[in-house]
Design an enzyme around this catalytic site. Structure first.
Site, PDB file in Angstrom:
ATOM      1  N   ASP A   1       0.748  -1.150   0.052  1.00  0.00           N
ATOM      2  CA  ASP A   1      -0.089   0.085  -0.049  1.00  0.00           C
ATOM      3  C   ASP A   1       1.087   1.172  -0.008  1.00  0.00           C
ATOM      4  O   ASP A   1       1.949   1.162   0.745  1.00  0.00           O
ATOM      5  CB  ASP A   1      -0.830   0.007   1.107  1.00  0.00           C
ATOM      6  CG  ASP A   1      -1.867   1.168   1.380  1.00  0.00           C
ATOM      7  OD1 ASP A   1      -2.749   1.165   0.389  1.00  0.00           O
ATOM      8  OD2 ASP A   1      -1.829   2.140   2.325  1.00  0.00           O
TER       9      ASP A   1
ATOM     10  N   GLU B   1      13.204 -15.860  -0.287  1.00  0.00           N
ATOM     11  CA  GLU B   1      13.473 -17.152   0.575  1.00  0.00           C
ATOM     12  C   GLU B   1      11.923 -18.124   0.514  1.00  0.00           C
ATOM     13  O   GLU B   1      12.046 -19.208   0.558  1.00  0.00           O
ATOM     14  CB  GLU B   1      13.321 -16.879   2.065  1.00  0.00           C
ATOM     15  CG  GLU B   1      14.716 -15.836   2.259  1.00  0.00           C
ATOM     16  CD  GLU B   1      14.503 -15.501   3.784  1.00  0.00           C
ATOM     17  OE1 GLU B   1      13.815 -16.227   4.702  1.00  0.00           O
ATOM     18  OE2 GLU B   1      15.185 -14.350   3.913  1.00  0.00           O
TER      19      GLU B   1
HETATM   20  C1  GLC Z   1      -3.957   3.198  -0.684  1.00  0.00           C
HETATM   21  C2  GLC Z   1      -5.259   2.396  -0.654  1.00  0.00           C
HETATM   22  C3  GLC Z   1      -6.437   3.307  -0.093  1.00  0.00           C
HETATM   23  C4  GLC Z   1      -6.225   3.601   1.373  1.00  0.00           C
HETATM   24  C5  GLC Z   1      -4.769   4.740   1.373  1.00  0.00           C
HETATM   25  C6  GLC Z   1      -4.182   4.704   2.696  1.00  0.00           C
HETATM   26  O1  GLC Z   1      -4.362   4.393  -1.704  1.00  0.00           O
HETATM   27  O2  GLC Z   1      -5.490   1.820  -1.900  1.00  0.00           O
HETATM   28  O3  GLC Z   1      -7.806   2.544  -0.324  1.00  0.00           O
HETATM   29  O4  GLC Z   1      -7.143   4.691   1.840  1.00  0.00           O
HETATM   30  O5  GLC Z   1      -3.770   3.640   0.766  1.00  0.00           O
HETATM   31  O6  GLC Z   1      -3.819   3.416   3.206  1.00  0.00           O
END
Ligand code: GLC
Length: 528
Positions: free
Chosen positions: A207, A249
């Site tokens: 993310d 790994e």
């Molecule tokens: C990314 C995710 C989104 C979230 C953001 C903060 O963009 O896809 O849904 O709100 O990160 O974690």
């Protein structure tokens, strides 16, 4: 280009996989409480196997106060009780694998929940403050934020505590940013990766992957633009080299959420000792325009080629306007900045284009992501104002509709209460939602679901060879895949298009006209 030929059981499966994104909260509700859960996913595994997908990417399923739909993680090693238990997740991973479906989990390294034990300890004044970005404020009494950074969700990126200090959050205040200069933060994340790889996951989605590293001086945005104080900083590559060593790994793979307009900078994340893949947001946000799409495809392939990484093709996800809605508007591109309530939409037009776009993306070389409900042709839903939960809405002062419109619980069974989702859904399903139900579409040869099933089944006909454009009139995209000669033609022009020479029509997104020509907003797959 000359990349190895993957098959489903091959270590290179991810180079050409179809990956289905599961937003657990809205997928299927097994226990009837109105929130989707792992029991619901397990019950629908046969549906996913029928669809023919190679892997499932689960949005965060960890313990979370759900201030940002689970992207505020309180414990990366446990499952939120609303979704199930860790034992159930392990079962799900194993059961899916038996059906030939791999699992990808979503790791959120930029921030944690304000309920995470580290942040609670930091609030209590412990040394854990160093794991975050705490600073005194500016102004005579520290009453101004330490710098001018803005939250991605609107408002300042800083919140002040009762003791006077401020902490940084690039997203909601309930999502404090971690300090990636601290070795404990690095160590912890490598341990979390191991934890999930040990449980049989095949991959990890990262993310906000380009936001982790911050300029330690935390300068004002206006004074520190180059390099940017927190986007795409060079230090990040070292972090991901460390992650790659862990993944190797276990034979695990990464897909990074990397939003970067600069294609050369983007490709750096995909060097052989870094991430395997990253989401293609240029394609996802591209308007329905032949020239723009062709340029996006060419740029994508050109930027991936030197690093030997496969491209990914994405039409939508849990953050953006659903495809059939986007393509049914005057502006068919996507931009967070222009999202607005009440945008006129022609759903019939958008659906026709989305069908064509599905055949386009599934014919391209690389991996394809399908967001749950995309295979049902679900439109973006209007959520009653008092039911919107997405912080993007409230933090924009109510201007941004937020992202809940693409997160409505799925319709499974037309004649069941709540369209077969389970209990009373946590987000309301709009009137007419049942007409999109999977059971109804499964029985309809012309449905979006049937198109996706057929396309995923026939997709191997394209093989793994590179793409070669064919001559075509303006507004028509036509390409063949070397080695198989399978061809895809998409007509975005006003006039019907003649098809190139072929022996057989494999699949088309809509009927050809009486003279065998391809109508506007239609795509076809041909065998040469
Ligand atoms: C990314 C995710 C989104 C979230 C953001 C903060 O963009 O896809 O849904 O709100 O990160 O974690």
């Amino acid at each position: 280009m000359g990349q190895p030929t993957p098959d489903r059981n091959h270590a290179d499966w991810w180079r050409s996989a179809v990956i289905y994104q599961v937003y657990v909260r809205s997928f299927a509700d097994g226990d009837g409480d109105g929130t989707g859960d792992l029991a619901g996913v397990r019950a629908k595994l046969p549906y996913l196997a029928d669809l023919g997908v190679d892997a499932l990417w689960f949005n965060p399923w960890y313990l979370s106060p759900m201030k940002d739909g689970g992207y505020d993680v309180a414990d990366y090693r446990s499952i939120d009780p609303a979704f199930g238990t860790l034992a159930e997740a392990e079962k799900l991973i194993a059961e899916a694998r038996e059906l030939g479906i791999r699992t990808i989990v979503d790791i959120v390294p930029n921030h944690v929940s304000d309920q995470h034990p580290w942040f609670r300890a930091a609030l209590a004044g412990g040394p854990e403050r160093e794991l975050f970005h705490f600073r005194p404020g500016r102004g005579a009494h520290g009453e101004l934020p330490p710098n001018d950074w803005r939250s991605e969700f609107g408002g300042p990126a800083w919140t002040r505590l009762p003791d006077g200090d401020w902490y940084l959050h690039l997203f909601a205040p309930e999502q404090p940013d971690l300090n990636w200069d601290h070795p404990a933060v690095r160590q912890e994340h490598e341990d979390i990766l191991r934890f999930w790889f040990e449980r049989g996951v095949a991959g990890v989605r990262i993310d906000s992957a380009a936001l982790l590293a911050k300029d330690p001086r935390l300068p004002d945005f206006t004074e520190g633009r180059d390099p940017h104080p927190y986007v795409d900083r060079d230090e990040l590559h070292d972090v991901y080299r460390g992650w790659r060593a862990v993944a190797d790994e276990y034979g695990g793979v990464f897909v990074g959420e990397v939003w970067l307009p600069d294609t050369e900078r983007f490709a750096r994340y995909l060097r052989p000792d870094e991430l395997h893949t990253a989401f293609n947001f240029s394609f996802m946000t591209c308007p329905w325009d032949a020239q723009r799409l062709r340029t996006s495809i060419d740029d994508t392939l050109a930027e991936h080629a030197p690093v030997g990484a496969p491209a990914t093709w994405v039409l939508c996800n849990h953050d953006v306007t659903r495809t059939v809605t986007r393509y049914g508007r005057t502006d068919t591109g996507f931009d967070f900045a222009t999202k607005a309530f009440g945008t006129p939409t022609d759903l019939a037009l958008g659906t026709r284009r989305a069908r064509a776009a599905a055949l386009l993306s599934l014919a391209l070389p690389g991996a394809v992501y399908v967001y749950q409900g995309e295979e049902l042709g679900l439109p973006e839903a209007d959520i009653p104002l008092d039911r919107i939960e997405d912080p993007m809405h409230a933090r924009s002062g109510g201007v941004d509709p937020g992202r809940d419109g693409c997160r409505v619980p799925l319709p499974w069974t037309a004649d069941a209460p709540h369209a077969g989702f389970g209990g009373e859904p946590w987000l309301p399903q709009p009137a007419g939602w049942a007409s999109y139900a999977a059971d109804r579409q499964a029985a309809d040869p012309d449905s979006m679901l049937t198109l996706y099933r057929e396309a995923i089944r026939l997709r191997p006909a394209f093989g793994h060879g590179p793409l070669a454009w064919l001559p075509a009139p303006e507004g028509v995209l036509a390409f063949t895949r070397e080695r198989t000669g399978a061809t895809c033609v998409v007509n975005l022009a006003d006039a019907p298009a003649e098809l190139p020479a072929h022996t057989r029509v494999l699949l088309s997104s809509g009927p050809l006209d009486a003279r065998g020509r391809l109508p506007k907003d239609t795509a076809v797959w041909l065998r040469a």
